[in-house]
Design a protein around this motif. Structure first.
Motif, PDB file in Angstrom:
ATOM      1  N   LEU A 167      60.147  19.815  34.610  1.00 54.67           N
ATOM      2  CA  LEU A 167      58.747  19.685  35.007  1.00 54.67           C
ATOM      3  C   LEU A 167      58.508  20.279  36.391  1.00 54.67           C
ATOM      4  O   LEU A 167      57.480  20.930  36.626  1.00 54.67           O
ATOM      5  CB  LEU A 167      58.331  18.223  34.977  1.00 54.67           C
ATOM      6  N   LYS A 168      59.431  20.076  37.313  1.00 56.62           N
ATOM      7  CA  LYS A 168      59.302  20.666  38.646  1.00 56.62           C
ATOM      8  C   LYS A 168      59.219  22.183  38.560  1.00 56.62           C
ATOM      9  O   LYS A 168      58.451  22.819  39.295  1.00 56.62           O
ATOM     10  CB  LYS A 168      60.486  20.255  39.521  1.00 56.62           C
ATOM     11  N   ARG A 169      59.995  22.769  37.685  1.00 54.13           N
ATOM     12  CA  ARG A 169      59.989  24.224  37.545  1.00 54.13           C
ATOM     13  C   ARG A 169      58.684  24.723  36.929  1.00 54.13           C
ATOM     14  O   ARG A 169      58.184  25.789  37.302  1.00 54.13           O
ATOM     15  CB  ARG A 169      61.203  24.673  36.725  1.00 54.13           C
ATOM     16  N   PHE A 170      58.156  23.970  35.979  1.00 50.94           N
ATOM     17  CA  PHE A 170      56.848  24.329  35.431  1.00 50.94           C
ATOM     18  C   PHE A 170      55.784  24.297  36.535  1.00 50.94           C
ATOM     19  O   PHE A 170      54.994  25.237  36.682  1.00 50.94           O
ATOM     20  CB  PHE A 170      56.443  23.356  34.322  1.00 50.94           C
ATOM     21  N   ILE A 171      55.765  23.221  37.293  1.00 50.73           N
ATOM     22  CA  ILE A 171      54.760  23.045  38.342  1.00 50.73           C
ATOM     23  C   ILE A 171      54.908  24.091  39.439  1.00 50.73           C
ATOM     24  O   ILE A 171      53.914  24.620  39.957  1.00 50.73           O
ATOM     25  CB  ILE A 171      54.837  21.615  38.914  1.00 50.73           C
ATOM     26  N   ALA A 172      56.157  24.427  39.770  1.00 49.14           N
ATOM     27  CA  ALA A 172      56.397  25.423  40.817  1.00 49.14           C
ATOM     28  C   ALA A 172      55.830  26.787  40.443  1.00 49.14           C
ATOM     29  O   ALA A 172      55.517  27.604  41.315  1.00 49.14           O
ATOM     30  CB  ALA A 172      57.896  25.539  41.092  1.00 49.14           C
ATOM     31  N   ALA A 173      55.662  27.039  39.160  1.00 48.77           N
ATOM     32  CA  ALA A 173      55.120  28.323  38.713  1.00 48.77           C
ATOM     33  C   ALA A 173      53.628  28.456  39.018  1.00 48.77           C
ATOM     34  O   ALA A 173      53.108  29.563  39.120  1.00 48.77           O
ATOM     35  CB  ALA A 173      55.359  28.499  37.218  1.00 48.77           C
ATOM     36  N   ASP A 174      52.931  27.321  39.172  1.00 43.74           N
ATOM     37  CA  ASP A 174      51.496  27.346  39.466  1.00 43.74           C
ATOM     38  C   ASP A 174      51.106  25.984  40.048  1.00 43.74           C
ATOM     39  O   ASP A 174      50.480  25.154  39.372  1.00 43.74           O
ATOM     40  CB  ASP A 174      50.695  27.632  38.187  1.00 43.74           C
TER      41      ASP A 174
ATOM     42  N   ALA B  52      52.845  29.252  32.848  1.00 43.22           N
ATOM     43  CA  ALA B  52      53.591  28.270  33.644  1.00 43.22           C
ATOM     44  C   ALA B  52      54.543  27.430  32.802  1.00 43.22           C
ATOM     45  O   ALA B  52      55.605  27.017  33.287  1.00 43.22           O
ATOM     46  CB  ALA B  52      52.625  27.353  34.383  1.00 43.22           C
ATOM     47  N   VAL B  53      54.184  27.194  31.544  1.00 42.58           N
ATOM     48  CA  VAL B  53      54.986  26.303  30.695  1.00 42.58           C
ATOM     49  C   VAL B  53      55.764  27.089  29.636  1.00 42.58           C
ATOM     50  O   VAL B  53      56.991  27.211  29.706  1.00 42.58           O
ATOM     51  CB  VAL B  53      54.094  25.233  30.031  1.00 42.58           C
ATOM     52  N   TYR B  54      55.078  27.656  28.680  1.00 47.22           N
ATOM     53  CA  TYR B  54      55.758  28.224  27.509  1.00 47.22           C
ATOM     54  C   TYR B  54      56.460  29.547  27.805  1.00 47.22           C
ATOM     55  O   TYR B  54      57.479  29.855  27.170  1.00 47.22           O
ATOM     56  CB  TYR B  54      54.764  28.389  26.366  1.00 47.22           C
ATOM     57  N   ASP B  55      55.927  30.328  28.732  1.00 51.70           N
ATOM     58  CA  ASP B  55      56.566  31.601  29.078  1.00 51.70           C
ATOM     59  C   ASP B  55      57.515  31.465  30.264  1.00 51.70           C
ATOM     60  O   ASP B  55      58.057  32.461  30.740  1.00 51.70           O
ATOM     61  CB  ASP B  55      55.494  32.657  29.399  1.00 51.70           C
ATOM     62  N   ASN B  56      57.716  30.266  30.717  1.00 53.71           N
ATOM     63  CA  ASN B  56      58.576  29.985  31.866  1.00 53.71           C
ATOM     64  C   ASN B  56      60.031  29.917  31.419  1.00 53.71           C
ATOM     65  O   ASN B  56      60.326  29.308  30.388  1.00 53.71           O
ATOM     66  CB  ASN B  56      58.152  28.636  32.473  1.00 53.71           C
TER      67      ASN B  56
END
Length: 208
Positions: free
Chosen positions: A67-74, A46-50
């Protein structure tokens, strides 16, 4: 010391930073702060491979959008993702060889620069691990110019900003795509796989 009157001799060394001059290990803070292996895998994805991690390096989007994009991943892991992002400063550790390597090159008359994909936040929070920057002639961070490697434009900006002649410079990076792009812009290149190997290849190039 390089002979500056020889048009073909290398007079400049350009280093990438992450995994070349400092270690970048996302697993370190994840293992330190999250005991569950499955959770760690999800957070890393969700974070480093995003792709948003690279956008943070580009420095154009505001942090809240990243941060929204990180959270949207999971979305189920919002609290944990925010915590993991807060721990990301722990991913960076200065390699023991870095400062001596730069000092040695400088003492022999070479110009030394850094070209790195790096976010503003991580730059501010890892300043102690980046203390070697006081030794180099200049640094171009991606967040400062809105460009990230391997975009050809970032190499051209490097040349203009620091008056680098690419045919007289060598670039070391651990990423094959970045190395390929650098070579296409006229730089001598070394794909970094470890200090010993890179130092040997660099000395071979500098001997000509």
């Amino acid at each position: 010391m390089p002979e500056k009157n020889n048009p073909s001799v290398i007079d400049t060394v350009v280093f990438d930073i992450g995994r070349v001059l400092v270690d970048f290990q996302p697993d370190i803070p994840l293992e330190r702060h999250f005991s569950d292996p499955g959770l760690r895998r999800r957070l890393k994805k969700a974070v480093y491979d995003n792709p948003a991690w690279a956008e943070a390096d580009r420095g154009i989007l505001p942090e809240n959008e990243i941060l929204k994009r990180f959270i949207a991943a999971d979305p189920e892991l919002e609290t944990e993702i925010l915590a993991a992002y807060g721990y990301s400063r722990e991913t960076i550790r200065l390699f023991p060889y870095t400062e001596d390597w730069i000092r040695s090159l400088k003492a022999r008359g070479y110009r030394v620069f850094c070209l790195s994909n790096y976010s503003r936040r991580l730059r501010e929070e890892t300043s102690e691990e980046l203390r070697f920057l006081s030794l180099v002639d200049g640094v171009l961070f991606s967040y400062a110019c809105g460009l990230i490697k391997p975009d050809p434009a970032i190499y051209q900006l490097l040349f203009r900003q620091f008056s680098i002649t690419p045919e007289k410079a060598v670039f070391l990076d651990d990423n094959a795509d970045n190395i390929k792009a650098a070579g296409e812009q006229g730089l001598h290149t070394i794909l970094f796989t470890g200090y010993g190997d890179a130092q040997e290849k660099l000395e071979t190039l500098l001997a000509f």
